[in-house]
Design an enzyme around this catalytic site. Structure first.
Site, mmCIF file in Angstrom:
data_model
loop_
_atom_site.group_PDB
_atom_site.id
_atom_site.type_symbol
_atom_site.label_atom_id
_atom_site.label_comp_id
_atom_site.label_asym_id
_atom_site.label_seq_id
_atom_site.Cartn_x
_atom_site.Cartn_y
_atom_site.Cartn_z
ATOM 1 N N GLU A 167 0.745 -0.871 0.442
ATOM 2 C CA GLU A 167 0.043 -0.647 -0.228
ATOM 3 C C GLU A 167 1.488 1.816 -0.272
ATOM 4 O O GLU A 167 0.124 2.035 0.267
ATOM 5 C CB GLU A 167 -0.975 -0.018 0.968
ATOM 6 C CG GLU A 167 -1.682 -1.282 1.176
ATOM 7 C CD GLU A 167 -2.635 -1.269 2.862
ATOM 8 O OE1 GLU A 167 -3.499 -0.406 3.021
ATOM 9 O OE2 GLU A 167 -1.917 -2.862 2.985
ATOM 10 N N SER B 242 -6.393 -3.339 3.366
ATOM 11 C CA SER B 242 -7.593 -2.744 1.479
ATOM 12 C C SER B 242 -7.403 -3.593 1.231
ATOM 13 O O SER B 242 -7.852 -3.550 -0.336
ATOM 14 C CB SER B 242 -6.360 -2.241 1.603
ATOM 15 O OG SER B 242 -5.899 -0.529 2.701
ATOM 16 N N TYR C 282 -8.975 2.500 -3.869
ATOM 17 C CA TYR C 282 -8.611 3.404 -4.238
ATOM 18 C C TYR C 282 -7.864 4.291 -5.204
ATOM 19 O O TYR C 282 -7.339 4.644 -6.128
ATOM 20 C CB TYR C 282 -7.020 3.171 -3.984
ATOM 21 C CG TYR C 282 -6.775 2.810 -2.612
ATOM 22 C CD1 TYR C 282 -7.528 4.292 -1.561
ATOM 23 C CD2 TYR C 282 -6.697 1.929 -1.856
ATOM 24 C CE1 TYR C 282 -7.126 3.761 0.218
ATOM 25 C CE2 TYR C 282 -6.332 1.641 -0.501
ATOM 26 C CZ TYR C 282 -6.959 2.477 0.196
ATOM 27 O OH TYR C 282 -6.787 2.021 1.722
ATOM 28 N N ARG D 20 -12.032 2.155 11.831
ATOM 29 C CA ARG D 20 -12.750 2.429 10.628
ATOM 30 C C ARG D 20 -13.279 0.563 10.344
ATOM 31 O O ARG D 20 -12.708 -0.500 10.799
ATOM 32 C CB ARG D 20 -12.527 2.496 9.641
ATOM 33 C CG ARG D 20 -13.642 2.790 8.443
ATOM 34 C CD ARG D 20 -13.476 2.893 6.600
ATOM 35 N NE ARG D 20 -12.590 1.361 5.869
ATOM 36 C CZ ARG D 20 -11.287 0.973 5.669
ATOM 37 N NH1 ARG D 20 -11.094 2.171 5.990
ATOM 38 N NH2 ARG D 20 -11.485 0.589 5.138
ATOM 39 N N ASP E 203 -15.495 -2.134 9.205
ATOM 40 C CA ASP E 203 -16.322 -2.928 7.858
ATOM 41 C C ASP E 203 -17.220 -4.533 7.720
ATOM 42 O O ASP E 203 -17.214 -5.496 8.626
ATOM 43 C CB ASP E 203 -15.028 -3.100 6.516
ATOM 44 C CG ASP E 203 -14.323 -2.104 6.214
ATOM 45 O OD1 ASP E 203 -14.537 -1.281 7.014
ATOM 46 O OD2 ASP E 203 -13.262 -2.612 6.029
ATOM 47 N N GLU F 118 -13.412 -6.741 8.988
ATOM 48 C CA GLU F 118 -12.421 -6.650 10.341
ATOM 49 C C GLU F 118 -12.437 -5.032 10.635
ATOM 50 O O GLU F 118 -13.277 -3.958 10.562
ATOM 51 C CB GLU F 118 -11.488 -6.612 8.852
ATOM 52 C CG GLU F 118 -11.093 -5.242 7.836
ATOM 53 C CD GLU F 118 -10.664 -5.899 6.734
ATOM 54 O OE1 GLU F 118 -9.258 -6.333 7.279
ATOM 55 O OE2 GLU F 118 -10.141 -5.015 6.152
ATOM 56 N N ASN G 287 -9.862 -1.483 10.791
ATOM 57 C CA ASN G 287 -9.071 -0.762 10.381
ATOM 58 C C ASN G 287 -8.273 -0.126 11.267
ATOM 59 O O ASN G 287 -8.923 0.609 11.408
ATOM 60 C CB ASN G 287 -9.078 0.091 9.142
ATOM 61 C CG ASN G 287 -8.027 0.155 8.218
ATOM 62 O OD1 ASN G 287 -6.725 0.350 8.635
ATOM 63 N ND2 ASN G 287 -7.708 -0.199 6.898
ATOM 64 N N GLY H 43 -6.910 5.299 5.909
ATOM 65 C CA GLY H 43 -6.627 5.495 5.039
ATOM 66 C C GLY H 43 -6.851 7.428 4.878
ATOM 67 O O GLY H 43 -8.050 7.702 5.412
#
Length: 339
Positions: free
Chosen positions: A27, A153, A227, A266, A268, A284, A286, A290
């Site tokens: 990443e 990601s 992205y 964050r 998901d 998951e 995070n 980002g």
């Protein structure tokens, strides 16, 4: 594990901030974009910024820079898995986002399950499989999901269906994460809607910023969709039954607390609306979301009236607060406490 550090208000003025970005993970490019945005925002607020594209000499460069605080804009390994966090703890530098123990657990999808599920947070079942097992038989009935245990990601995620062009069992020559990773996490595929909820720490503790639905024309919310502009539609706030919104926010905050996250996180989800509340699963959490123009945490913060530069300063303030509190306790930055 939990977040029990007492909270005080931190006043910021003319700080020297080192922004760690880049590195050598999958990443890297996203991290460079996040870091550039963060650095520009801090400079717009009057802070002095040292931009550091992380190499193997990162400790020396930080020692030479002597920053007041570090903004960790790294994504993936080693910036997100506890390695950089441990280095910064040894150097006595305050840093944004979660600490060593939390980072080690949250980057590992199986360890995350072991931490969250006993606290009533629903996650898909599944198990770790080797690539050799995949070449012999399917580990679960199709459709199922294969993902690396320690990547972020959605890097290296594959959905194996009856009509997948990978063979049955999987052919070693077929393109997929089994060619890159010796072990993978196999989970049952959950049909339904892709949702995500950001959590932000503040003077009164962590709060959810809301829920976004991610609408994808084809495929799933993988690295490319995350992205690449135009690949995914973000609907914020998500048009959901009120009880599902509340449940997403509750699970996101609870995951943040149980894992011992700091700053922001964050979480998901996948939601099978045919199953109602029983169809909501956490995929998951995070710990290093980002900060790019397409990123979800800044987008949700903006939806709540928090400008990008103010969000960045809030994360810096939390880093300094946590560092001061944990130094008083004799621990590292953001070290999680036993539940």
């Amino acid at each position: 594990m939990g977040n029990s550090t007492s909270r005080t208000t931190v006043t910021l003025s003319n700080l020297h901030v080192a922004v760690l970005m880049g590195g050598w993970a999958n990443e890297r490019e996203v991290s460079l974009t996040s870091g550039a945005g963060v650095a520009d925002a801090l400079e717009s607020k009057g802070h002095r910024v040292t931009r550091i594209d992380m190499g193997r000499d990162v400790a020396l460069r930080l020692a030479e820079a002597k920053p007041d605080v570090v903004f960790n804009a790294l994504h993936g390994v080693p910036g997100e898995d506890g390695t950089v966090q441990g280095m910064l703890d040894l150097m006595g530098l305050p840093y944004t986002h979660s600490g060593l123990a939390t980072s080690v657990i949250a980057i590992d999808k199986q360890l995350t399950k072991q931490a969250l599920v006993p606290h009533g947070i629903p996650m898909p079942g599944g198990r770790i499989v080797t690539r050799e097992e995949l070449y012999e038989r399917d580990p679960l009935p199709r459709p199922y999901v294969l993902k690396p245990v320690n990547e972020g990601s959605s890097v290296g995620v594959a959905i194996v269906t009856d009509d997948s062009n990978v063979g049955n069992p999987i052919n070693p020559d077929a393109r997929g994460p089994w060619q890159e990773f010796a072990e993978l996490l196999a989970e049952p595929f959950i049909k339904g809607r892709e949702l995500t909820a950001a959590v932000l720490d503040g003077p009164d503790g962590p709060r959810a910023l809301g829920v976004t639905e991610l609408v994808i024309e084809s495929g799933f919310y993988d690295y490319e969709h995350k992205y690449t502009a135009g690949q995914t539609q973000h609907i914020f706030p998500a048009q959901l039954p009120s009880e599902i919104t509340a449940l997403c926010e509750h699970y996101a905050v609870r995951a943040h607390q149980v894992l011992g996250c700091h700053g922001t996180s964050r979480t998901d989800f996948r939601w099978d609306e045919d199953a109602g509340e029983d169809g909501l699963f956490v995929l998951e959490t995070n710990t290093q979301p980002g900060m790019t123009p397409l990123s979800l945490v800044p987008e949700q913060a903006a939806g709540r009236g928090i400008a990008y530069a103010d969000l960045v300063e809030m994360l810096i303030a939390e880093a300094i607060r946590v560092h001061g509190a944990t130094r008083a306790k004799g621990g590292g930055n953001g070290a999680a406490d036993p539940a």
